[in-house]
Write a protein that holds these residues in place. Structure first.
Motif, PDB file in Angstrom:
ATOM      1  N   VAL A 131     -23.555   3.011  21.269  1.00 40.67           N
ATOM      2  CA  VAL A 131     -22.751   1.821  20.987  1.00 40.67           C
ATOM      3  C   VAL A 131     -22.897   0.904  22.206  1.00 40.67           C
ATOM      4  O   VAL A 131     -22.788   1.366  23.341  1.00 40.67           O
ATOM      5  CB  VAL A 131     -21.261   2.207  20.790  1.00 40.67           C
ATOM      6  N   GLU A 132     -23.127  -0.381  21.961  1.00 39.90           N
ATOM      7  CA  GLU A 132     -23.193  -1.319  23.092  1.00 39.90           C
ATOM      8  C   GLU A 132     -21.768  -1.753  23.434  1.00 39.90           C
ATOM      9  O   GLU A 132     -21.049  -2.295  22.580  1.00 39.90           O
ATOM     10  CB  GLU A 132     -24.033  -2.546  22.729  1.00 39.90           C
ATOM     11  N   LEU A 133     -21.366  -1.493  24.685  1.00 39.03           N
ATOM     12  CA  LEU A 133     -20.002  -1.834  25.123  1.00 39.03           C
ATOM     13  C   LEU A 133     -20.071  -2.984  26.105  1.00 39.03           C
ATOM     14  O   LEU A 133     -20.776  -2.888  27.112  1.00 39.03           O
ATOM     15  CB  LEU A 133     -19.367  -0.622  25.806  1.00 39.03           C
ATOM     16  N   VAL A 134     -19.360  -4.041  25.814  1.00 38.32           N
ATOM     17  CA  VAL A 134     -19.361  -5.207  26.709  1.00 38.32           C
ATOM     18  C   VAL A 134     -17.933  -5.406  27.213  1.00 38.32           C
ATOM     19  O   VAL A 134     -17.024  -5.720  26.440  1.00 38.32           O
ATOM     20  CB  VAL A 134     -19.854  -6.472  25.977  1.00 38.32           C
ATOM     21  N   TRP A 135     -17.737  -5.169  28.516  1.00 37.58           N
ATOM     22  CA  TRP A 135     -16.410  -5.292  29.122  1.00 37.58           C
ATOM     23  C   TRP A 135     -16.207  -6.716  29.624  1.00 37.58           C
ATOM     24  O   TRP A 135     -17.145  -7.504  29.668  1.00 37.58           O
ATOM     25  CB  TRP A 135     -16.268  -4.293  30.276  1.00 37.58           C
ATOM     26  N   ASP A 136     -14.999  -7.043  30.023  1.00 38.20           N
ATOM     27  CA  ASP A 136     -14.672  -8.400  30.508  1.00 38.20           C
ATOM     28  C   ASP A 136     -15.087  -9.448  29.485  1.00 38.20           C
ATOM     29  O   ASP A 136     -15.571 -10.527  29.862  1.00 38.20           O
ATOM     30  CB  ASP A 136     -15.392  -8.697  31.841  1.00 38.20           C
ATOM     31  N   ALA A 137     -14.962  -9.147  28.236  1.00 35.90           N
ATOM     32  CA  ALA A 137     -15.409 -10.074  27.186  1.00 35.90           C
ATOM     33  C   ALA A 137     -14.226 -10.381  26.258  1.00 35.90           C
ATOM     34  O   ALA A 137     -14.120  -9.814  25.165  1.00 35.90           O
ATOM     35  CB  ALA A 137     -16.584  -9.463  26.415  1.00 35.90           C
ATOM     36  N   ARG A 138     -13.337 -11.245  26.722  1.00 35.49           N
ATOM     37  CA  ARG A 138     -12.171 -11.606  25.895  1.00 35.49           C
ATOM     38  C   ARG A 138     -12.589 -12.617  24.836  1.00 35.49           C
ATOM     39  O   ARG A 138     -13.055 -13.706  25.177  1.00 35.49           O
ATOM     40  CB  ARG A 138     -11.052 -12.191  26.767  1.00 35.49           C
ATOM     41  N   VAL A 139     -12.447 -12.245  23.577  1.00 32.81           N
ATOM     42  CA  VAL A 139     -12.796 -13.173  22.497  1.00 32.81           C
ATOM     43  C   VAL A 139     -11.729 -14.251  22.406  1.00 32.81           C
ATOM     44  O   VAL A 139     -10.531 -13.947  22.330  1.00 32.81           O
ATOM     45  CB  VAL A 139     -12.946 -12.409  21.158  1.00 32.81           C
ATOM     46  N   GLU A 140     -12.171 -15.492  22.447  1.00 30.89           N
ATOM     47  CA  GLU A 140     -11.209 -16.606  22.396  1.00 30.89           C
ATOM     48  C   GLU A 140     -11.332 -17.417  21.130  1.00 30.89           C
ATOM     49  O   GLU A 140     -10.333 -17.900  20.614  1.00 30.89           O
ATOM     50  CB  GLU A 140     -11.390 -17.506  23.623  1.00 30.89           C
ATOM     51  N   THR A 141     -12.551 -17.616  20.639  1.00 27.15           N
ATOM     52  CA  THR A 141     -12.659 -18.370  19.381  1.00 27.15           C
ATOM     53  C   THR A 141     -13.496 -17.590  18.375  1.00 27.15           C
ATOM     54  O   THR A 141     -14.399 -16.822  18.735  1.00 27.15           O
ATOM     55  CB  THR A 141     -13.289 -19.770  19.593  1.00 27.15           C
TER      56      THR A 141
END
Ligand SMILES: Cc1cc2nc3c(=O)[nH]c(=O)nc-3n(C[C@H](O)[C@H](O)[C@H](O)COP(=O)(O)OP(=O)(O)OC[C@H]3O[C@@H](n4cnc5c(N)ncnc54)[C@H](O)[C@@H]3O)c2cc1C
Length: 411
Positions: A131-141
């Motif tokens: 699974v590709e995990l992307v941290w520090d990635a807050r979805v805003e739109t």
């Protein structure tokens, strides 16, 4: 896996949120052969507070085992299964039962493990399942069109996906962006929930104990439940209580010493105060059938009956199946129907779980004279009539039937 801006790549499925439900959804998508990316707002080295979801049902262990062989067993072995339960009314035992040891060849009927450990086990499974995990990635739109979704994170990166699983918890940005609201109510009483670390030199018996009207805490209800490494103590405040009286450092020490014992008063590791929301998303999918809401993004229940995370994991598996069906559908109509079926069946399950948790809350509150009388009579006759004690023991967790979702799982 580090950040990678991916506006040019189109992903079949992106999961927003690396809580227990998002991670399980990702594993379910991988088990169906789909590549999956998880976008998580927080950093990889974050700390998560408190034990929260400790009670993991056997159906959940079996589901996890089916989507990632070995995972159900790892969870079972990381937790504990208490075999004795007791219920007291005003300090007098009205019910006790000890179950035989579970068969070692099968997954146990449940395991009791702190949520932070569950998340760590799920995270390792995700890593091993690519699974590709992307941290520090807050979805805003979140922009949805008839043929896909574009997500933008706080860092300005864009992600395009055929389908998005919104697993971003109670304040879901994904849910808000597609205009879905939450509907429901809030518990009247406050509850103070405390974690206490086990004293390895002098461990307590591993038993789940429920006290109606505990005499040492002004006849308030108290639940004590063991988990791997400690105890969950849950005190129900009266409607006119100031919860701070029980949640302040001195207040906690007092009631923990009175209910578990003096030696545990200094072993408190987490204190939290709740008025429980009992709410459901108005829909589990958007108008264009591209976003699927799961876990606390879709529902919040009082924890009695342990329905939150357990049913969220079932949502995640159902969302993965629906996305796989939609991606392999012959036409757009069939693809939309796959997502709609998910949304309808899991919302029905959500409504069932919310109502079941509401029954548990009503029982615990016993606000009317009839409810109080029923409880008192049951306590009186429990000495000679076991079903009365069984009812007193069972009722704080709500009914145990299955939601009308057609799913083989109970939540
Ligand atoms: C006291 C207590 C006891 C409980 N006991 C039980 C129990 O025994 N059994 C049970 O089944 N359940 C229990 N629950 C419920 C359980 O804790 C929740 O159902 C569970 O945490 C929900 O998981 P989730 O993955 O949906 O949401 P969360 O755990 O909230 O995870 C959401 C994730 O999304 C991330 N995120 C948020 N916004 C964004 C964004 N914009 N972009 C990217 N990422 C984002 C967050 O950082 C987080 O990692 C309990 C809860 C409490 C409070």
């Amino acid at each position: 896996v580090g950040n990678s801006a991916n506006s040019s790549t189109r992903h079949p499925a992106v999961v927003v949120g690396a809580g227990p439900v998002g991670l399980s959804s990702a594993l379910a998508l991988r088990s169906l052969g789909l590549p999956v990316t998880v976008l998580e707002a927080e950093p990889a080295d974050r700390g998560r507070p408190g034990s929260r979801a400790i009670y993991v049902h056997g159906t959940t262990l079996r589901l996890l085992e089916s989507i990632h062989p070995g995972l159900g067993w790892q969870m079972a072995e990381g937790g504990i299964s208490w075999r004795t339960k007791r219920t007291y009314v005003r300090g007098r035992e009205v019910f006790a039962r000890t179950y035989p040891p579970p068969r070692t060849a099968a997954l146990p009927p449940f395991t009791s493990i702190p949520q932070v450990q569950t998340e760590s086990i799920l995270l390792d499974a995700c890593k091993s399942a690519d699974v590709e995990l992307v941290w520090d990635a807050r979805v805003e739109t979140v922009k949805v069109t008839a043929d896909g979704v574009t997500l933008a994170t706080s860092s300005g990166d864009e992600w395009r996906a055929d389908y998005v699983v919104g697993a971003d918890g109670a304040r879901s940005a994904v849910r808000g962006a597609v205009g879905i609201t939450m509907e429901g109510s809030r518990s009247v009483n406050h509850y103070v929930i405390v974690d206490v670390a086990e004293d390895p030199g002098d461990p307590m018996p591993v038993e789940r104990v429920f006290h109606y009207e505990h005499p040492a805490v002004g006849r308030r209800n108290v639940l004590l439940a063991p988990f791997a490494g400690g105890w969950r103590a849950d005190l129900q405040c009266r409607e006119d209580d100031d919860p701070e009286q029980f949640a302040s450092p001195d207040g906690v020490k007092r009631w923990i010493a009175a209910t578990i014992g003096e030696r545990y008063a200094d072993r408190v590791t987490w204190v939290s105060t709740y008025q429980f929301l009992q709410v459901l998303a108005s829909s589990y999918t958007d108008q264009l059938r591209r976003v699927l809401l799961v876990g606390e993004a879709a529902h919040l229940f009082a924890p009695f009956g342990a329905r939150g995370m357990n049913s969220g994991i079932v949502d995640g598996e159902a969302a993965a199946t629906a996305i796989h069906r939609a991606l392999t559908a012959d036409d757009d109509r069939a693809a939309r129907r796959a997502v709609e079926d998910f949304a309808v069946t899991r919302r029905e399950a959500g409504a069932y779980n919310r109502d079941a948790a509401a029954q548990a809350l009503d029982h615990l509150r016993a606000s009317g004279p009839a409810a109080r009388l029923k409880r008192r009579l049951a306590a009186e006759i429990a000495r000679v009539y076991t079903p009365a004690g069984e009812w007193l023991d069972r009722a704080p967790y709500g009914p145990t039937g299955a939601p009308p979702s057609g799913s083989p799982t109970r939540y």
